[in-house]
Scaffold this motif. Sequence first.
Motif, PDB file in Angstrom:
ATOM      1  N   GLU A   1      54.620  15.490  43.610  1.00 12.58           N
ATOM      2  CA  GLU A   1      53.323  15.387  42.953  1.00 12.58           C
ATOM      3  C   GLU A   1      52.527  14.268  43.608  1.00 12.58           C
ATOM      4  OE1 GLU A   1      53.779  14.680  38.810  1.00 12.58           O
ATOM      5  OE2 GLU A   1      54.271  16.761  38.317  1.00 12.58           O
ATOM      6  N   PHE A   2      51.212  14.518  43.813  1.00 14.28           N
ATOM      7  CA  PHE A   2      50.335  13.454  44.317  1.00 14.28           C
ATOM      8  C   PHE A   2      48.886  13.851  44.108  1.00 14.28           C
ATOM      9  CE2 PHE A   2      50.905  16.366  47.825  1.00 14.28           C
ATOM     10  CZ  PHE A   2      49.677  16.419  48.473  1.00 14.28           C
ATOM     11  N   ARG A   3      48.019  12.885  44.208  1.00 13.23           N
ATOM     12  CA  ARG A   3      46.583  13.138  44.175  1.00 13.23           C
ATOM     13  C   ARG A   3      46.070  13.178  45.611  1.00 13.23           C
ATOM     14  NH1 ARG A   3      44.345  14.781  39.261  1.00 13.23           N
ATOM     15  NH2 ARG A   3      45.600  13.838  37.611  1.00 13.23           N
ATOM     16  N   HIS A   4      45.300  14.220  45.932  1.00 14.38           N
ATOM     17  CA  HIS A   4      44.847  14.399  47.312  1.00 14.38           C
ATOM     18  C   HIS A   4      43.602  13.560  47.571  1.00 14.38           C
ATOM     19  CE1 HIS A   4      43.880  16.303  51.104  1.00 14.38           C
ATOM     20  NE2 HIS A   4      45.002  16.993  51.043  1.00 14.38           N
ATOM     21  N   PRO A   5      43.572  12.802  48.644  1.00 12.97           N
ATOM     22  CA  PRO A   5      42.441  11.900  48.903  1.00 12.97           C
ATOM     23  C   PRO A   5      41.157  12.600  49.331  1.00 12.97           C
ATOM     24  CG  PRO A   5      43.978  11.845  50.744  1.00 12.97           C
ATOM     25  CD  PRO A   5      44.637  12.666  49.666  1.00 12.97           C
ATOM     26  N   VAL A   6      41.241  13.856  49.750  1.00 14.67           N
ATOM     27  CA  VAL A   6      40.060  14.575  50.231  1.00 14.67           C
ATOM     28  C   VAL A   6      39.591  15.616  49.224  1.00 14.67           C
ATOM     29  CG1 VAL A   6      39.153  16.093  52.035  1.00 14.67           C
ATOM     30  CG2 VAL A   6      40.689  14.210  52.637  1.00 14.67           C
TER      31      VAL A   6
ATOM     32  N   GLY B   1      35.036  17.634  39.836  1.00 14.91           N
ATOM     33  CA  GLY B   1      34.281  17.194  40.991  1.00 14.91           C
ATOM     34  C   GLY B   1      34.619  15.798  41.458  1.00 14.91           C
ATOM     35  N   LYS B   2      35.689  15.213  40.933  1.00 18.39           N
ATOM     36  CA  LYS B   2      36.096  13.869  41.333  1.00 18.39           C
ATOM     37  C   LYS B   2      37.147  13.936  42.427  1.00 18.39           C
ATOM     38  CE  LYS B   2      35.242  12.053  36.668  1.00 18.39           C
ATOM     39  NZ  LYS B   2      35.882  11.447  35.470  1.00 18.39           N
ATOM     40  N   GLN B   3      37.104  12.941  43.305  1.00 21.79           N
ATOM     41  CA  GLN B   3      38.080  12.875  44.388  1.00 21.79           C
ATOM     42  C   GLN B   3      39.489  12.708  43.814  1.00 21.79           C
ATOM     43  OE1 GLN B   3      35.794  12.882  46.822  1.00 21.79           O
ATOM     44  NE2 GLN B   3      37.211  13.588  48.387  1.00 21.79           N
ATOM     45  N   GLY B   4      40.464  13.431  44.378  1.00 24.65           N
ATOM     46  CA  GLY B   4      41.839  13.250  43.949  1.00 24.65           C
ATOM     47  C   GLY B   4      42.417  14.422  43.181  1.00 24.65           C
ATOM     48  N   ARG B   5      42.314  15.627  43.738  1.00 26.26           N
ATOM     49  CA  ARG B   5      42.896  16.794  43.066  1.00 26.26           C
ATOM     50  C   ARG B   5      44.412  16.631  42.959  1.00 26.26           C
ATOM     51  NH1 ARG B   5      42.042  22.503  45.820  1.00 26.26           N
ATOM     52  NH2 ARG B   5      39.884  21.826  45.578  1.00 26.26           N
ATOM     53  N   LYS B   6      44.951  16.987  41.798  1.00 28.39           N
ATOM     54  CA  LYS B   6      46.394  16.896  41.599  1.00 28.39           C
ATOM     55  C   LYS B   6      47.080  18.041  42.338  1.00 28.39           C
ATOM     56  CE  LYS B   6      49.980  16.819  38.036  1.00 28.39           C
ATOM     57  NZ  LYS B   6      50.269  16.930  36.578  1.00 28.39           N
ATOM     58  N   ILE B   7      48.058  17.689  43.176  1.00 28.28           N
ATOM     59  CA  ILE B   7      48.826  18.672  43.931  1.00 28.28           C
ATOM     60  C   ILE B   7      50.284  18.593  43.476  1.00 28.28           C
ATOM     61  CG2 ILE B   7      49.545  19.461  46.219  1.00 28.28           C
ATOM     62  CD1 ILE B   7      46.557  19.689  45.798  1.00 28.28           C
ATOM     63  N   ARG B   8      50.874  19.742  43.217  1.00 29.07           N
ATOM     64  CA  ARG B   8      52.291  19.806  42.864  1.00 29.07           C
ATOM     65  C   ARG B   8      52.896  20.961  43.645  1.00 29.07           C
ATOM     66  NH1 ARG B   8      55.935  18.407  38.629  1.00 29.07           N
ATOM     67  NH2 ARG B   8      57.519  20.004  38.261  1.00 29.07           N
ATOM     68  N   ARG B   9      53.968  20.683  44.391  1.00 24.07           N
ATOM     69  CA  ARG B   9      54.600  21.706  45.211  1.00 24.07           C
ATOM     70  C   ARG B   9      56.118  21.621  45.094  1.00 24.07           C
ATOM     71  NH1 ARG B   9      50.252  23.327  45.243  1.00 24.07           N
ATOM     72  NH2 ARG B   9      48.876  23.897  46.974  1.00 24.07           N
ATOM     73  N   GLY B  10      56.747  22.782  45.067  1.00 24.10           N
ATOM     74  CA  GLY B  10      58.197  22.846  45.060  1.00 24.10           C
ATOM     75  C   GLY B  10      58.771  22.518  46.426  1.00 24.10           C
ATOM     76  N   LEU B  11      59.935  21.844  46.451  1.00 25.77           N
ATOM     77  CA  LEU B  11      60.551  21.416  47.710  1.00 25.77           C
ATOM     78  C   LEU B  11      61.971  21.941  47.885  1.00 25.77           C
ATOM     79  CD1 LEU B  11      59.392  17.663  47.781  1.00 25.77           C
ATOM     80  CD2 LEU B  11      58.298  19.640  48.854  1.00 25.77           C
ATOM     81  N   GLY B  12      62.428  22.823  47.021  1.00 20.88           N
ATOM     82  CA  GLY B  12      63.765  23.380  47.177  1.00 20.88           C
ATOM     83  C   GLY B  12      64.828  22.543  46.471  1.00 20.88           C
ATOM     84  N   SER B  13      66.098  22.832  46.774  1.00 25.67           N
ATOM     85  CA  SER B  13      67.213  22.221  46.046  1.00 25.67           C
ATOM     86  C   SER B  13      67.875  21.060  46.784  1.00 25.67           C
ATOM     87  CB  SER B  13      68.271  23.293  45.749  1.00 25.67           C
ATOM     88  OG  SER B  13      68.735  23.889  46.959  1.00 25.67           O
ATOM     89  N   ASP B  14      67.532  20.842  48.053  1.00 22.63           N
ATOM     90  CA  ASP B  14      68.137  19.762  48.841  1.00 22.63           C
ATOM     91  C   ASP B  14      67.369  18.461  48.593  1.00 22.63           C
ATOM     92  OD1 ASP B  14      68.880  17.933  50.862  1.00 22.63           O
ATOM     93  OD2 ASP B  14      69.434  19.568  52.220  1.00 22.63           O
ATOM     94  N   GLN B  15      67.997  17.548  47.825  1.00 29.65           N
ATOM     95  CA  GLN B  15      67.304  16.316  47.451  1.00 29.65           C
ATOM     96  C   GLN B  15      66.975  15.453  48.670  1.00 29.65           C
ATOM     97  OE1 GLN B  15      69.347  13.886  44.608  1.00 29.65           O
ATOM     98  NE2 GLN B  15      67.695  12.384  44.433  1.00 29.65           N
TER      99      GLN B  15
END
Length: 739
Positions: free
Chosen positions: A17-22, A28-42
Motif C-alpha cells: 500500500e502507498f500513496r502515489h506522488p503523481v 482531485g488531490k495528489q496522492g491516490r491510494k494504490i494497493r497491489r497484491g504481491l503473492g505469497s513469497d514474503q
Amino acid sequence: MYTARLTKGGINSWAVEFRHPVLKDREGKQGRKIRRGLGSDQGEAQAIVDDLNHLLSDERYWSLNEQRQANVEFHSKAVDIFYDQMEEDLVKDPWDLRNEKVGLPSKDEGYSRVMFLGTTGAGKTTVIRQMIGTEPDEISFPAISSSRTTTCNTEFIFREGNWSGVVTFISQAQTIKLIEECVWEAFRRAVIGEDEKTIAKALLSHPEQRFRLSYLLGQYRSSGKHTTSKQQDQEPEIPYPDQLALQTDIDYIIKEVQKLAKDALDQYTPEEDQVDEAIDKLYEDWIREETESFNELVHYILNLIKLRFDLIKTGRLFKDTRGWPVYWFNQSDDKTEVVTMMRWFAGNEGRRFGQLLAPVVNGVRLEGPFQPSWWEGDVPPRLVLVDGEGIGHDSNITTSIPMEVTNKFKEIDAVVLVDNAVQPMLDIPKVILREASSRGQQDKMMVVYTRFDQVQGSNMLDEEDRRDHVLGIQTGAIEAMQEAYNLNPKMIRQLRDHLERNAFFFPNTQELKNPSDELIAEMENFIDSVLAKAEKPGSQLPVGLLPVPKYDYGRLVLAISETEELFMQKWLGLLGLRNSQFPKQHWTRIKALSVRVANWPSVVEYNDLKPASDLAGYLMQRLNEFLSVPKEWSALASDEVKSRTLQKLAETVGDKINHLITRRLKVDLHSQWITAHNYKDTGSAAKRASEIRSIYERAIPQPRITYDSVSGDLLEELKTIVNESIKELNDMADSQNIA
C-alpha cells in the motif's frame, strides 16, 4: 514523504500500500491510494516494497520518461506498479501519429480529401467498399454488420506504388479504465444476483458498444453449449482460437466477479430501495480502495489482451516503455500482406472472437493503389477517404456532430452525407447539415443516397420520378430547418440549391462482384465531382482586396442568450432537472460522463452525451447568424465575394470556438467535475446533477443587463475570436495575392 508498506493481502498472501506522488485521488488531490497484491513469497514481496520506496523517494523517477531506466535498476513488478496508471500525456495525438508514418496528400498534389458522415447503419462503409474495390473473395474489409461496426477512424489514400498501413491504439491507461468499467457492470449484476450469462454479457460488451471485450476474450457460452469451429476445406494460416481455453478464462473472470460481489455483500448489505447507489458506493469505497483482488482481476484481463498482440507476425509493432503497443506499421508491394492484417485490427468475424484487436484500435490508415473494381483509368483516382463512427446512436438526444469531426473540417475538401434513400433526411442527417453549414462548409457538402433501388411507389414510373421524390423530401427538410433551428434564410437557400446539384443516388451498393451499370455510372459522376474539388478554389479567399465585414458586437449578447437557452433546455432535461423533449438519462450514464470529464485527458463526452459538442454546435448556429449579417463592409464587393468571405470566416471562427468551449467546460471547471464525480451515498445522483448544472451555468452564463464577470468574460472572448479570425483572413488573402 511518500512511502510504501508491506501488508497482509490474505491468509497466505502479501500486498503493498502507498500513496502515489503523481496520481490524483477521487477528490482531485495528489496522492491516490494504490494497493497491489504481491503473492505469497514474503521475501520477494519485501524486495518489491523496498524498490517502490526507492522510486517514491526520488522525484527523478516521477515521469514516464524514466520508466526505461527504472526497469534497469529495480524489480519489474515494482516498476509496473509505480508506472501502471500514470496518464500517458506523452502519447501524441493518433491523427498526428498516423500522419508521421503515412502522410495525407493535399489539394496541392491534386488530391481531394473526402469525409463521409452519416447515421449509424446508413451505409457509409458499404459505399467505401465499392470505392476502394474490395474483393468479395478476400478479407471482408472494412467490416460491416447490422449493428454499430465502425468504432475507429479509418483513412484510405489512393496512390500508385507500394501498400502501406499504420494502425494506432488507445493507451494502456485508457484500456485499464475501460476494463474497470466492464468489471463494474458485471459486478453490479453479480451483487443483485443475476445469473452467469447476464454477468458475462455485462462484462463482455461495454455500454458504449465501442470497447467490446468479447472481441478480445471470446463469446460466453452457457454450460454444455461449448462450440467448435466448423471444419474448413482449407485450414487457415492462423488457426481459429481455442474455444475451450477462451471459455476457461471467461469462467474464471466471472467467478472472480461473483467472489468480489459476495465479499462486498458480507461487508455491507444494501437496502433494496437504494440498491443501485449502494452498489456504487460498495464498488468505489471498498472494492477499488480496500482490496487488491479487483486490481488483480483488471490486470489479469489486461494481460490477456496483451497476449492477443502475439498474433501480429507481419509489419512492426511499436510499443511504449511499459510494453503497450502504440502503433503498428507495415509497407510492402504485396496488398495481401498489408490489407489482410486488418482482420485483426478492424475485423468482426465471429470465428475470430478472442483474437480481434478492434476494441483497442483508435485509427487505421491505408495507402496503396486502391480503385473501384470497374475503374478504367490507368492510375487510381487521386482520393483520400476519411471514415469514422456513425453519428447519432441515440437519435433522441443527438443534436451535434462530435468535436473530433468538426475539428477536421478545415483539412477536408468534400463533406459527404450518406443517407438512406428509403427514409431520407430524418433527424441525424439534418443535424449534420445544420452543423456543417453553420461552420462554413456549405460548398463542401454533398449527399449520397444508398438503397436507391428500394425507392418504390405507384406514383413513381421511372428513375427520374424516384430522384425527384427523394430530392423533394431533401428540399422540404432543408427548408424546414430554417424555422426549426432559426437559421439564416440566405444560408438555407444556398444549401438547398447547392445540394440539388450535388446529390447522388446509389442502387444496390452492396453488390461488389457485379455492380450494375446504373451504380457504376452514378459512382463515376460522384468521383468526378469529388475530384473537381481539388481543381476549384473551394475555401480559397477572393483574389484582390478583401472586403472586411464590420459588426455591432452588442448583438453578440443575443447570440449568447439564445445559445444558453437551447443548451440548458437540452441538458436540464437530460439531467432530470426540467421537463423537456430530451429524456432524463439514467444516473449511471451521467456519472460515467462525470468520470470521463474529471479523469480522462482530453475527453468531454460519454457515448451520445456530448456537452462540449452540443454547446459548440449551438453557439456556432447563433454565431453564424451573427456573422452573416455584418453592420457594414470595408469595401464594395459582389454578393459572391461577400458570401465566400463569410463562409471562410465561419470556418475560421468554428475552429476557435471548439477550443474555447473545451477550455471553458473542462479545463477551467475541472475541480467542479471532480466534485460531481465524487458524490456518493443516498441522493448522490441529484447532487451530481445539480453540480453539473452549476458547471454549465458557468460555462455558458445567461447574459445580464448589468456587467457580470463570468458572462462579460465570455462576451469579450467571442469578440476577440471574431476579430482574430478577420485578421487571419486578411493575412491569408495577402499571402494569396503575393503568391
